[in-house]
Design a protein around this motif. Structure first.
Motif, PDB file in Angstrom:
ATOM      1  N   GLY A  94     -16.311  11.579  12.354  1.00 57.57           N
ATOM      2  CA  GLY A  94     -15.610  12.665  11.702  1.00 57.57           C
ATOM      3  C   GLY A  94     -16.330  13.287  10.526  1.00 57.57           C
ATOM      4  O   GLY A  94     -15.820  14.217   9.905  1.00 57.57           O
ATOM      5  N   GLN A  95     -17.555  12.804  10.214  1.00 58.06           N
ATOM      6  CA  GLN A  95     -18.302  13.317   9.064  1.00 58.06           C
ATOM      7  C   GLN A  95     -19.551  14.066   9.539  1.00 58.06           C
ATOM      8  O   GLN A  95     -20.110  13.782  10.608  1.00 58.06           O
ATOM      9  CB  GLN A  95     -18.714  12.166   8.134  1.00 58.06           C
ATOM     10  CG  GLN A  95     -17.560  11.355   7.588  1.00 58.06           C
ATOM     11  CD  GLN A  95     -16.617  12.182   6.741  1.00 58.06           C
ATOM     12  OE1 GLN A  95     -17.059  12.959   5.892  1.00 58.06           O
ATOM     13  NE2 GLN A  95     -15.315  12.027   6.987  1.00 58.06           N
ATOM     14  N   TYR A  96     -19.968  15.036   8.715  1.00 54.08           N
ATOM     15  CA  TYR A  96     -21.187  15.778   9.032  1.00 54.08           C
ATOM     16  C   TYR A  96     -22.371  14.835   9.037  1.00 54.08           C
ATOM     17  O   TYR A  96     -22.589  14.081   8.086  1.00 54.08           O
ATOM     18  CB  TYR A  96     -21.402  16.898   8.012  1.00 54.08           C
ATOM     19  CG  TYR A  96     -22.674  17.687   8.239  1.00 54.08           C
ATOM     20  CD1 TYR A  96     -22.885  18.367   9.437  1.00 54.08           C
ATOM     21  CD2 TYR A  96     -23.661  17.743   7.259  1.00 54.08           C
ATOM     22  CE1 TYR A  96     -24.049  19.105   9.651  1.00 54.08           C
ATOM     23  CE2 TYR A  96     -24.822  18.473   7.458  1.00 54.08           C
ATOM     24  CZ  TYR A  96     -25.013  19.142   8.661  1.00 54.08           C
ATOM     25  OH  TYR A  96     -26.173  19.855   8.870  1.00 54.08           O
ATOM     26  N   TRP A  97     -23.152  14.882  10.119  1.00 52.61           N
ATOM     27  CA  TRP A  97     -24.229  13.937  10.326  1.00 52.61           C
ATOM     28  C   TRP A  97     -25.602  14.582  10.180  1.00 52.61           C
ATOM     29  O   TRP A  97     -26.635  13.934  10.326  1.00 52.61           O
ATOM     30  CB  TRP A  97     -24.081  13.303  11.708  1.00 52.61           C
ATOM     31  CG  TRP A  97     -24.931  12.087  11.927  1.00 52.61           C
ATOM     32  CD1 TRP A  97     -25.964  11.941  12.804  1.00 52.61           C
ATOM     33  CD2 TRP A  97     -24.825  10.825  11.255  1.00 52.61           C
ATOM     34  NE1 TRP A  97     -26.507  10.691  12.725  1.00 52.61           N
ATOM     35  CE2 TRP A  97     -25.826   9.975  11.774  1.00 52.61           C
ATOM     36  CE3 TRP A  97     -23.992  10.336  10.251  1.00 52.61           C
ATOM     37  CZ2 TRP A  97     -26.005   8.671  11.332  1.00 52.61           C
ATOM     38  CZ3 TRP A  97     -24.153   9.037   9.815  1.00 52.61           C
ATOM     39  CH2 TRP A  97     -25.155   8.216  10.348  1.00 52.61           C
ATOM     40  N   GLY A  98     -25.658  15.880   9.925  1.00 49.29           N
ATOM     41  CA  GLY A  98     -26.928  16.571   9.783  1.00 49.29           C
ATOM     42  C   GLY A  98     -27.279  17.404  10.994  1.00 49.29           C
ATOM     43  O   GLY A  98     -26.627  17.349  12.040  1.00 49.29           O
ATOM     44  N   ALA A  99     -28.344  18.190  10.865  1.00 49.98           N
ATOM     45  CA  ALA A  99     -28.798  19.049  11.955  1.00 49.98           C
ATOM     46  C   ALA A  99     -29.386  18.203  13.080  1.00 49.98           C
ATOM     47  O   ALA A  99     -29.946  17.134  12.836  1.00 49.98           O
ATOM     48  CB  ALA A  99     -29.840  20.032  11.438  1.00 49.98           C
ATOM     49  N   PRO A 100     -29.259  18.669  14.319  1.00 51.08           N
ATOM     50  CA  PRO A 100     -29.795  17.903  15.457  1.00 51.08           C
ATOM     51  C   PRO A 100     -31.316  17.872  15.429  1.00 51.08           C
ATOM     52  O   PRO A 100     -31.961  18.806  14.940  1.00 51.08           O
ATOM     53  CB  PRO A 100     -29.287  18.685  16.676  1.00 51.08           C
ATOM     54  CG  PRO A 100     -29.023  20.065  16.168  1.00 51.08           C
ATOM     55  CD  PRO A 100     -28.600  19.919  14.751  1.00 51.08           C
TER      56      PRO A 100
END
Length: 408
Positions: free
Chosen positions: A341-347
């Motif tokens: 549920g948290q932003y994990w960064g750009a792919p």
């Protein structure tokens, strides 16, 4: 003509070392040039009317090494003027212009001459550089984008540049073919006094191929006194000039044979609009009264999301982690990429982005929303952008949001 003048006129490479009031750094820079193992080069130290001991330092070295010539400008003619002076005084087929705070690494001259000799269609070569701090400590190796080492078509280089997937060219690793410079003309500053190098690089790429030496062959020093710090990071004018130069690159591509294709022209038009929007972003930073504030734009974006997406319906939000849930309106936003549920960064790549998008689609998510802070995704992740255009319907596009519907 003296023997030294005759020798200089026949030299294969001229290293123009431009300097102003940096005698201590200049010693290191000049030493790195004189240590090169390539036998056929000369060094012109172009002193822009320094008031320190630069002249004493260089003349003492020149007494022991006839490859060194000291030239002092009576007044400071600026960086652009000094670089054009290098062109005017050059009599060699190959010219490189080295800043007084940067360093050549072993092999730079020899490797650059080799590729220019082997590839007569190449207008300039450049090498990979390592960034160092004021004390010479290693910081990072430059980012090379999608450009691999070797011969690169000039127009391909421009295409990658306008898509933000290119490789920065650090001029202290760059070797010009003098005959190519004669075709495009001297350095100029149509947009910014500090981007005259980009103007020439893009003009050359429009007419010639280039060669990238994917080896660490130079060091670029980052320190408070350099132009990158004083006129780029602090007053924010630097990015505006750079975007203007890249927009010129779009025009060069439009003038090429590739632009005969209608789809290609459409792509260039889309790139032009995206770059122009990015330039407006930077202009707003430098001149904030010209445009809406961040808060005003965020409020408008929030209202537009609320009108488009039904309440309580989850959607994908691509905001580069900058909105932090503020623009979710009444609907729950799924950060992209997300973990727990948290932003994990750009792919890391397009394939990862498309795979995650399809996973969320399969769960019934109806929309993906790109906020303006993440518009660069649509440039950098070109396969993702192509996937969205071919499989989904764009339901909203403005200077704040790009929204695609994900379901039939």
């Amino acid at each position: 003509m003296t023997n030294n003048q005759q020798r200089n006129a026949m030299t294969k490479v001229t290293v123009a070392l431009t300097t102003y009031n940096r005698s201590q750094l200049l010693k290191l820079s000049l030493a790195s040039v004189l240590a090169q193992d390539y036998p056929d080069f000369r060094v012109m130290v172009l002193d822009n009317a320094s008031t320190d001991d630069t002249e004493t330092v260089v003349r003492s070295l020149a007494e022991d090494d006839d490859r060194v010539t000291y030239i002092r400008n009576e007044t400071n003619i600026g960086g652009l003027g000094n670089w054009n002076l290098a062109i005017e005084l050059n009599t060699s087929p190959y010219l490189t212009i080295l800043s007084d705070d940067d360093l050549m690494l072993p092999g730079l001259i020899g490797e650059s001459v080799r590729v220019l000799d082997e590839h007569p269609q190449v207008g300039f070569s450049f090498a990979m550089v390592r960034l160092i701090d004021a004390a010479g400590n290693s910081l990072d190796l430059q980012h090379t984008g999608n450009i691999s080492g070797g011969l690169v078509e000039g127009l391909d280089f421009l295409e990658q540049t306008i898509s933000w997937q290119g490789c920065p060219v650090y001029t202290s690793s760059l070797f010009f073919r003098a005959s190519a410079l004669a075709v495009v003309g001297q350095f100029d500053s149509p947009h910014s006094k500090h981007t005259f190098d980009l103007t020439t690089i893009y003009r050359l790429a429009a007419k010639f191929d280039i060669f990238f030496l994917a080896r660490e062959l130079a060091q670029v020093r980052l320190h408070p006194g350099q132009i990158t710090e004083t006129d780029w990071r602090f007053d924010r004018n630097g990015p505006i000039g750079v975007i203007a130069e890249i927009i010129d690159a779009v025009a060069y591509l439009l003038q090429s044979d590739r632009a005969r294709d209608e789809n290609y022209r459409q792509w260039l038009a889309e790139r032009f609009l995206a770059l122009h929007a990015r330039q407006s972003e930077y202009t707003q930073m430098a001149l904030p009264y010209m445009q809406q504030t961040w808060e005003e734009r965020l409020q408008l974006a929030t209202q537009e999301i609320a009108r488009l997406i039904p309440p309580e319906e989850a959607y994908i939000l691509v905001d580069d982690g900058q909105w932090q849930g503020e623009a979710i309106a009444s609907a729950p936003a799924i950060p992209f990429l997300e973990q727990d549920g948290q932003y994990w960064g750009a792919p890391p790549d397009d394939a990862t982005a498309i795979q995650e998008l399809e996973r969320l689609q399969s769960k019934g998510v109806q929309f993906i929303v790109f906020g303006w802070s993440a518009f660069w995704w649509l440039d950098y992740y070109s396969e993702l952008e192509r996937y969205l255009r071919s499989h989904c319907r764009c339901v909203l596009k403005n200077t704040r949001l790009v929204v695609y519907g994900l379901q039939p």
